[in-house]
Design a protein around this motif. Structure first.
Motif, PDB file in Angstrom:
ATOM      1  N   ALA A  13      15.629   5.902 -18.630  1.00  0.00           N
ATOM      2  CA  ALA A  13      16.574   6.928 -18.176  1.00  0.00           C
ATOM      3  C   ALA A  13      16.270   8.267 -18.835  1.00  0.00           C
ATOM      4  CB  ALA A  13      18.003   6.487 -18.476  1.00  0.00           C
ATOM      5  N   TYR A  14      15.856   8.233 -20.091  1.00  0.00           N
ATOM      6  CA  TYR A  14      15.486   9.453 -20.807  1.00  0.00           C
ATOM      7  C   TYR A  14      14.279  10.111 -20.140  1.00  0.00           C
ATOM      8  CZ  TYR A  14      13.629  12.380 -24.581  1.00  0.00           C
ATOM      9  OH  TYR A  14      13.129  13.424 -25.315  1.00  0.00           O
ATOM     10  N   LEU A  19      20.146  11.094 -18.328  1.00  0.00           N
ATOM     11  CA  LEU A  19      21.131  10.897 -19.392  1.00  0.00           C
ATOM     12  C   LEU A  19      22.014  12.128 -19.565  1.00  0.00           C
ATOM     13  CD1 LEU A  19      18.881   9.257 -22.146  1.00  0.00           C
ATOM     14  CD2 LEU A  19      20.436   8.097 -20.561  1.00  0.00           C
ATOM     15  N   THR A  20      23.180  11.911 -20.152  1.00  0.00           N
ATOM     16  CA  THR A  20      24.044  13.032 -20.514  1.00  0.00           C
ATOM     17  C   THR A  20      23.401  13.771 -21.692  1.00  0.00           C
ATOM     18  OG1 THR A  20      25.292  11.718 -22.121  1.00  0.00           O
ATOM     19  CG2 THR A  20      26.081  11.711 -19.824  1.00  0.00           C
ATOM     20  N   PRO A  21      23.739  15.027 -21.900  1.00  0.00           N
ATOM     21  CA  PRO A  21      23.156  15.773 -23.027  1.00  0.00           C
ATOM     22  C   PRO A  21      23.369  15.070 -24.365  1.00  0.00           C
ATOM     23  CG  PRO A  21      24.240  17.281 -21.523  1.00  0.00           C
ATOM     24  CD  PRO A  21      24.570  15.903 -21.042  1.00  0.00           C
ATOM     25  N   GLU A  26      20.779  11.696 -28.766  1.00  0.00           N
ATOM     26  CA  GLU A  26      20.672  10.470 -29.551  1.00  0.00           C
ATOM     27  C   GLU A  26      19.278   9.843 -29.394  1.00  0.00           C
ATOM     28  OE1 GLU A  26      23.779   7.930 -28.268  1.00  0.00           O
ATOM     29  OE2 GLU A  26      25.345   8.962 -29.407  1.00  0.00           O
ATOM     30  N   ILE A  27      18.795   9.836 -28.153  1.00  0.00           N
ATOM     31  CA  ILE A  27      17.473   9.265 -27.896  1.00  0.00           C
ATOM     32  C   ILE A  27      16.395  10.061 -28.631  1.00  0.00           C
ATOM     33  CG2 ILE A  27      15.744   8.742 -26.133  1.00  0.00           C
ATOM     34  CD1 ILE A  27      18.078   6.912 -25.912  1.00  0.00           C
ATOM     35  N   GLU A  28      16.502  11.384 -28.583  1.00  0.00           N
ATOM     36  CA  GLU A  28      15.499  12.219 -29.237  1.00  0.00           C
ATOM     37  C   GLU A  28      15.497  12.003 -30.750  1.00  0.00           C
ATOM     38  OE1 GLU A  28      16.595  16.043 -27.744  1.00  0.00           O
ATOM     39  OE2 GLU A  28      15.337  15.843 -25.932  1.00  0.00           O
ATOM     40  N   ALA A  29      16.679  11.840 -31.324  1.00  0.00           N
ATOM     41  CA  ALA A  29      16.761  11.564 -32.758  1.00  0.00           C
ATOM     42  C   ALA A  29      16.151  10.203 -33.082  1.00  0.00           C
ATOM     43  CB  ALA A  29      18.224  11.613 -33.214  1.00  0.00           C
ATOM     44  N   TYR A  30      16.378   9.235 -32.199  1.00  0.00           N
ATOM     45  CA  TYR A  30      15.828   7.896 -32.380  1.00  0.00           C
ATOM     46  C   TYR A  30      14.303   7.915 -32.325  1.00  0.00           C
ATOM     47  CZ  TYR A  30      14.449   3.176 -30.921  1.00  0.00           C
ATOM     48  OH  TYR A  30      13.829   1.963 -30.797  1.00  0.00           O
ATOM     49  N   LEU A  31      13.743   8.693 -31.380  1.00  0.00           N
ATOM     50  CA  LEU A  31      12.297   8.718 -31.203  1.00  0.00           C
ATOM     51  C   LEU A  31      11.582   9.345 -32.395  1.00  0.00           C
ATOM     52  CD1 LEU A  31      12.066   9.665 -27.407  1.00  0.00           C
ATOM     53  CD2 LEU A  31      11.725   7.424 -28.461  1.00  0.00           C
ATOM     54  N   VAL A  32      12.258  10.229 -33.105  1.00  0.00           N
ATOM     55  CA  VAL A  32      11.678  10.801 -34.314  1.00  0.00           C
ATOM     56  C   VAL A  32      11.475   9.715 -35.371  1.00  0.00           C
ATOM     57  CG1 VAL A  32      12.093  12.388 -36.243  1.00  0.00           C
ATOM     58  CG2 VAL A  32      12.591  13.101 -33.891  1.00  0.00           C
ATOM     59  N   LEU A  33      12.406   8.768 -35.409  1.00  0.00           N
ATOM     60  CA  LEU A  33      12.361   7.700 -36.416  1.00  0.00           C
ATOM     61  C   LEU A  33      11.460   6.544 -36.013  1.00  0.00           C
ATOM     62  CD1 LEU A  33      16.171   7.563 -37.305  1.00  0.00           C
ATOM     63  CD2 LEU A  33      14.352   8.713 -38.577  1.00  0.00           C
ATOM     64  N   TYR A  34      11.208   6.411 -34.703  1.00  0.00           N
ATOM     65  CA  TYR A  34      10.446   5.257 -34.213  1.00  0.00           C
ATOM     66  C   TYR A  34       9.245   5.755 -33.387  1.00  0.00           C
ATOM     67  CZ  TYR A  34      14.417   2.486 -35.734  1.00  0.00           C
ATOM     68  OH  TYR A  34      15.389   1.893 -36.502  1.00  0.00           O
ATOM     69  N   PRO A  35       8.135   6.095 -34.047  1.00  0.00           N
ATOM     70  CA  PRO A  35       6.980   6.678 -33.353  1.00  0.00           C
ATOM     71  C   PRO A  35       6.352   5.754 -32.309  1.00  0.00           C
ATOM     72  CG  PRO A  35       6.449   6.126 -35.644  1.00  0.00           C
ATOM     73  CD  PRO A  35       7.934   6.008 -35.507  1.00  0.00           C
ATOM     74  N   GLU A  36       6.455   4.438 -32.489  1.00  0.00           N
ATOM     75  CA  GLU A  36       5.887   3.534 -31.479  1.00  0.00           C
ATOM     76  C   GLU A  36       6.618   3.669 -30.152  1.00  0.00           C
ATOM     77  OE1 GLU A  36       5.607  -0.493 -32.651  1.00  0.00           O
ATOM     78  OE2 GLU A  36       4.140  -0.143 -34.234  1.00  0.00           O
TER      79      GLU A  36
END
Length: 270
Positions: A13-14, A19-21, A26-36
């Motif tokens: 969805a991202y 997705l809602t803003p 939240e997804i963008e913050a998550y992706l910073v922490l999980y590079p895979e």
């Protein structure tokens, strides 16, 4: 499930901008922490862009006569006016897009069902060899986690499995001398049966796929042919009961050199 309750559906969805803003943040913050997972998202985006480049030209192609007729006069005018009141106002491009979506949806459903149905039960659409190979290439070559079903370290098992499913011996050519090492392979659906895809990769990460089908057994043999499918270059040919297509987003000259090497190795095995 991740600590932020982010699922695979959330990642798709991202990528699709659905997705809602707040959820997107939240997804963008998550992706910073999980590079895979961030790498997977980049691969999903690359797949989307490649598919758009491949199929956007279809939207401007003229409709076949039998589909053009449907936009002029429905079979049952009374019933169809009630059911499709705005049919005549639809742009032809939208109708063409609907045909493409329906066709791809049918192929996806066929694959998901887990078996190969007979041609009589499939849509009456025969996709050219070059386009079949290009679609398979853009779908799987960007995949960071699982670009193949069976990896190169299990090459013997891969060859036995694909040979059994295609009903004839198939094996991946050796392209190491040209800088391309085997990644592995997978089984795919063709127009009317199973086909094989072998994937190769060079040191820079550039991937190349060899599509092998036996659906061309009734066609006359052909020399090399070249097709440009979106951003993908394809060299393809028919040799005996086999059809081959080599696909990559590399220069035409480089692809021709590799295609020649593939052809020479296959001829030597006869």
């Amino acid at each position: 499930m991740s600590p932020l309750n982010i699922t695979e559906d959330d990642l798709h969805a991202y990528v699709d901008g659905a997705l809602t803003p707040a959820r997107r943040a939240e997804i963008e913050a998550y992706l910073v922490l999980y590079p895979e997972d961030a790498e997977r998202v980049r691969a999903y985006r690359a797949q989307n862009e490649a598919l758009k480049a491949l199929f956007n030209p279809v939207l401007v192609e003229p409709l076949p006569d039998h589909l053009q007729a449907l936009t002029v006069q429905p079979v049952n005018a009374t019933v169809n006016r009630k059911k499709w009141p705005n049919l005549k106002s639809w742009p032809l491009q939208q109708i063409a897009a609907g045909v493409v979506v329906a066709t791809l949806g049918g192929v996806a459903g066929w694959l998901g069902h887990g078996q190969y149905q007979s041609a009589e039960h499939m849509a009456q659409v025969v996709v050219p060899l070059s386009r079949q190979a290009a679609v398979a290439h853009v779908v799987y070559s960007p995949d960071a986690r699982r670009p193949v079903e069976v990896t190169a370290d299990q090459e013997e098992a891969l060859v036995k499995w694909l040979s059994k499913r295609l009903g004839t011996p198939v094996s991946p050519p050796k392209l190491g001398a040209l800088g391309y090492e085997l990644v592995g392979g997978r089984l795919l659906p063709g127009n009317a049966g199973p086909v094989a895809q072998f994937m190769y990769q060079e040191a820079t990460g550039q991937r190349m796929t060899l599509y092998v089908t036996t659906e061309n057994a009734t066609q006359p043999e052909t020399g090399f042919r070249f097709a440009r499918e979106g951003q993908v270059n394809v060299f393809y040919w028919v040799d005996g009961k086999f059809g081959y297509a080599l696909s990559a987003s590399t220069a035409k000259g480089e692809l021709a050199k590799v295609a020649t090497a593939v052809y020479d190795q296959l001829e030597a095995k006869k």
